[in-house]
Design a protein around this motif. Structure first.
Motif, PDB file in Angstrom:
ATOM      1  N   LEU A   9       0.842  -1.197   0.000  1.00  0.00           N
ATOM      2  CA  LEU A   9       0.000   0.000   0.000  1.00  0.00           C
ATOM      3  C   LEU A   9       0.876   1.245   0.000  1.00  0.00           C
ATOM      4  CD1 LEU A   9      -2.846  -0.928   2.507  1.00  0.00           C
ATOM      5  CD2 LEU A   9      -2.697  -1.335   0.064  1.00  0.00           C
ATOM      6  N   ARG A  10       0.323   2.324  -0.538  1.00  0.00           N
ATOM      7  CA  ARG A  10       1.017   3.606  -0.501  1.00  0.00           C
ATOM      8  C   ARG A  10       0.356   4.483   0.547  1.00  0.00           C
ATOM      9  NH1 ARG A  10       0.213   3.889  -6.119  1.00  0.00           N
ATOM     10  NH2 ARG A  10       1.857   2.865  -7.277  1.00  0.00           N
ATOM     11  N   LYS A  11       1.170   5.281   1.220  1.00  0.00           N
ATOM     12  CA  LYS A  11       0.651   6.104   2.316  1.00  0.00           C
ATOM     13  C   LYS A  11      -0.474   7.025   1.859  1.00  0.00           C
ATOM     14  CE  LYS A  11       3.489   7.294   5.887  1.00  0.00           C
ATOM     15  NZ  LYS A  11       4.297   8.121   6.757  1.00  0.00           N
ATOM     16  N   ASN A  12      -0.362   7.566   0.638  1.00  0.00           N
ATOM     17  CA  ASN A  12      -1.377   8.509   0.169  1.00  0.00           C
ATOM     18  C   ASN A  12      -2.701   7.825  -0.185  1.00  0.00           C
ATOM     19  OD1 ASN A  12      -0.712   7.260  -2.218  1.00  0.00           O
ATOM     20  ND2 ASN A  12      -0.192   9.131  -3.317  1.00  0.00           N
ATOM     21  N   GLN A  13      -2.753   6.495  -0.094  1.00  0.00           N
ATOM     22  CA  GLN A  13      -3.993   5.751  -0.372  1.00  0.00           C
ATOM     23  C   GLN A  13      -4.689   5.317   0.919  1.00  0.00           C
ATOM     24  OE1 GLN A  13      -2.042   2.515  -2.417  1.00  0.00           O
ATOM     25  NE2 GLN A  13      -2.670   3.285  -4.416  1.00  0.00           N
ATOM     26  N   LEU A  14      -4.090   5.622   2.051  1.00  0.00           N
ATOM     27  CA  LEU A  14      -4.626   5.137   3.323  1.00  0.00           C
ATOM     28  C   LEU A  14      -5.641   6.106   3.916  1.00  0.00           C
ATOM     29  CD1 LEU A  14      -1.305   3.896   4.982  1.00  0.00           C
ATOM     30  CD2 LEU A  14      -3.007   2.532   3.758  1.00  0.00           C
ATOM     31  N   GLN A  15      -6.625   5.536   4.598  1.00  0.00           N
ATOM     32  CA  GLN A  15      -7.548   6.334   5.402  1.00  0.00           C
ATOM     33  C   GLN A  15      -7.801   5.586   6.696  1.00  0.00           C
ATOM     34  OE1 GLN A  15     -10.744   7.263   2.790  1.00  0.00           O
ATOM     35  NE2 GLN A  15     -11.162   5.171   2.224  1.00  0.00           N
ATOM     36  N   ALA A  16      -8.435   6.268   7.648  1.00  0.00           N
ATOM     37  CA  ALA A  16      -8.598   5.677   8.977  1.00  0.00           C
ATOM     38  C   ALA A  16     -10.017   5.868   9.499  1.00  0.00           C
ATOM     39  CB  ALA A  16      -7.594   6.302   9.946  1.00  0.00           C
ATOM     40  N   ASN A  24      -0.303  12.026   7.656  1.00  0.00           N
ATOM     41  CA  ASN A  24      -1.228  12.528   6.628  1.00  0.00           C
ATOM     42  C   ASN A  24      -2.284  11.500   6.244  1.00  0.00           C
ATOM     43  OD1 ASN A  24      -0.103  15.156   6.297  1.00  0.00           O
ATOM     44  ND2 ASN A  24       1.612  14.184   5.246  1.00  0.00           N
ATOM     45  N   ILE A  25      -2.782  10.776   7.230  1.00  0.00           N
ATOM     46  CA  ILE A  25      -3.840   9.788   6.998  1.00  0.00           C
ATOM     47  C   ILE A  25      -5.153  10.395   7.492  1.00  0.00           C
ATOM     48  CG2 ILE A  25      -4.719   7.500   7.594  1.00  0.00           C
ATOM     49  CD1 ILE A  25      -1.763   6.634   7.953  1.00  0.00           C
ATOM     50  N   PRO A  26      -6.099  10.644   6.565  1.00  0.00           N
ATOM     51  CA  PRO A  26      -7.359  11.254   6.985  1.00  0.00           C
ATOM     52  C   PRO A  26      -8.238  10.289   7.774  1.00  0.00           C
ATOM     53  CG  PRO A  26      -7.447  10.702   4.650  1.00  0.00           C
ATOM     54  CD  PRO A  26      -6.050  10.378   5.130  1.00  0.00           C
ATOM     55  N   VAL A  27      -8.912  10.814   8.804  1.00  0.00           N
ATOM     56  CA  VAL A  27      -9.896  10.036   9.561  1.00  0.00           C
ATOM     57  C   VAL A  27     -11.246  10.298   8.897  1.00  0.00           C
ATOM     58  CG1 VAL A  27     -11.011   9.692  11.791  1.00  0.00           C
ATOM     59  CG2 VAL A  27      -8.565  10.199  11.682  1.00  0.00           C
ATOM     60  N   VAL A  28     -11.805   9.267   8.239  1.00  0.00           N
ATOM     61  CA  VAL A  28     -13.048   9.454   7.498  1.00  0.00           C
ATOM     62  C   VAL A  28     -14.278   9.340   8.390  1.00  0.00           C
ATOM     63  CG1 VAL A  28     -12.137   8.899   5.224  1.00  0.00           C
ATOM     64  CG2 VAL A  28     -12.971   7.067   6.666  1.00  0.00           C
ATOM     65  N   SER A  29     -14.178   8.628   9.499  1.00  0.00           N
ATOM     66  CA  SER A  29     -15.265   8.620  10.478  1.00  0.00           C
ATOM     67  C   SER A  29     -14.756   8.115  11.812  1.00  0.00           C
ATOM     68  CB  SER A  29     -16.460   7.789   9.994  1.00  0.00           C
ATOM     69  OG  SER A  29     -16.078   6.486   9.704  1.00  0.00           O
ATOM     70  N   SER A  30     -15.500   8.498  12.864  1.00  0.00           N
ATOM     71  CA  SER A  30     -15.087   8.091  14.204  1.00  0.00           C
ATOM     72  C   SER A  30     -16.308   7.983  15.105  1.00  0.00           C
ATOM     73  CB  SER A  30     -14.087   9.097  14.787  1.00  0.00           C
ATOM     74  OG  SER A  30     -14.697  10.345  14.977  1.00  0.00           O
ATOM     75  N   ASP A  31     -16.149   7.194  16.140  1.00  0.00           N
ATOM     76  CA  ASP A  31     -17.175   7.022  17.173  1.00  0.00           C
ATOM     77  C   ASP A  31     -16.410   6.974  18.490  1.00  0.00           C
ATOM     78  OD1 ASP A  31     -19.761   6.512  18.273  1.00  0.00           O
ATOM     79  OD2 ASP A  31     -19.214   4.412  18.450  1.00  0.00           O
ATOM     80  N   VAL A  32     -16.201   8.135  19.095  1.00  0.00           N
ATOM     81  CA  VAL A  32     -15.351   8.222  20.274  1.00  0.00           C
ATOM     82  C   VAL A  32     -16.067   8.925  21.418  1.00  0.00           C
ATOM     83  CG1 VAL A  32     -13.195   8.184  18.940  1.00  0.00           C
ATOM     84  CG2 VAL A  32     -14.254  10.363  19.488  1.00  0.00           C
ATOM     85  N   GLY A  33     -15.515   8.754  22.616  1.00  0.00           N
ATOM     86  CA  GLY A  33     -16.048   9.414  23.798  1.00  0.00           C
ATOM     87  C   GLY A  33     -17.174   8.613  24.434  1.00  0.00           C
ATOM     88  N   GLY A  34     -18.019   9.309  25.159  1.00  0.00           N
ATOM     89  CA  GLY A  34     -19.092   8.631  25.879  1.00  0.00           C
ATOM     90  C   GLY A  34     -18.558   7.959  27.128  1.00  0.00           C
TER      91      GLY A  34
END
Length: 165
Positions: free
Chosen positions: A85-92, A128-138
């Motif tokens: 994989l290439r770093k610029n293709q990664l998301q989180a 430089n890995i974008p976070v496309v969605s998260s479910d944190v806290g609570g």
């Protein structure tokens, strides 16, 4: 789940990668953060179960690098790059970081969940890995399962049931 699919389980302070059709799961995310880094086109994903934000506070000679946000994400990214994989293709996608106990102090050192989320977000930004969605806290625990084929992160909680991000 089809018969050809294996569920790869990630323990606390652990990490691994998986290729479709397999899925990857971790349980017991309270203040810990589950970090998924993936490439949907290549159907490869990695997951880390991050316990603490900063490895500099641990004993260096016995350090479990999978336990800390600052070291686990580096290792996970490296594993994904070693799998083509290439770093610029990664998301989180991330989940967890709950405040499991009521704390009356203003001391942020006690707010492990919040600090874990911040450390994970900072480390992902560094890569430089974008976070496309998260479910944190609570204030509730989570079990998460990621399918690299669909790019969907299934989140189960005792109090709020199941949903997908």
């Amino acid at each position: 789940m089809n018969n050809n699919q294996t569920v790869v389980k990630i323990g606390i302070a652990d990490l691994n990668i998986v290729k479709a059709p397999d899925v990857i799961r971790t349980s017991g995310l309270g203040s810990c953060v589950g970090v998924v880094i993936y490439n949907k086109n290549k159907e490869i994903a990695g997951m880390a179960h991050v316990m603490l934000p900063d490895s500099s506070l641990g004993k260096q000679e016995t350090l479990n690098k999978h336990k800390y946000a600052d070291t686990a994400i580096d290792i996970l990214v490296e594993m994904l790059l070693n799998n083509g994989l290439r770093k610029n293709q990664l998301q989180a996608k991330i989940a967890g970081g709950a405040q499991m106990f009521h704390i009356t102090t203003e001391n942020d050192m006690m707010r492990i969940g919040k600090r874990n989320v911040e450390a994970v977000l900072n480390k992902l930004a560094e890569h430089n890995i974008p976070v496309v969605s998260s479910d944190v806290g609570g204030n509730f625990g989570r079990t998460i399962e990621f399918d690299p084929q669909t790019g969907l992160l299934k989140i189960r909680t005792i109090t709020k049931g199941e949903h997908v991000i």
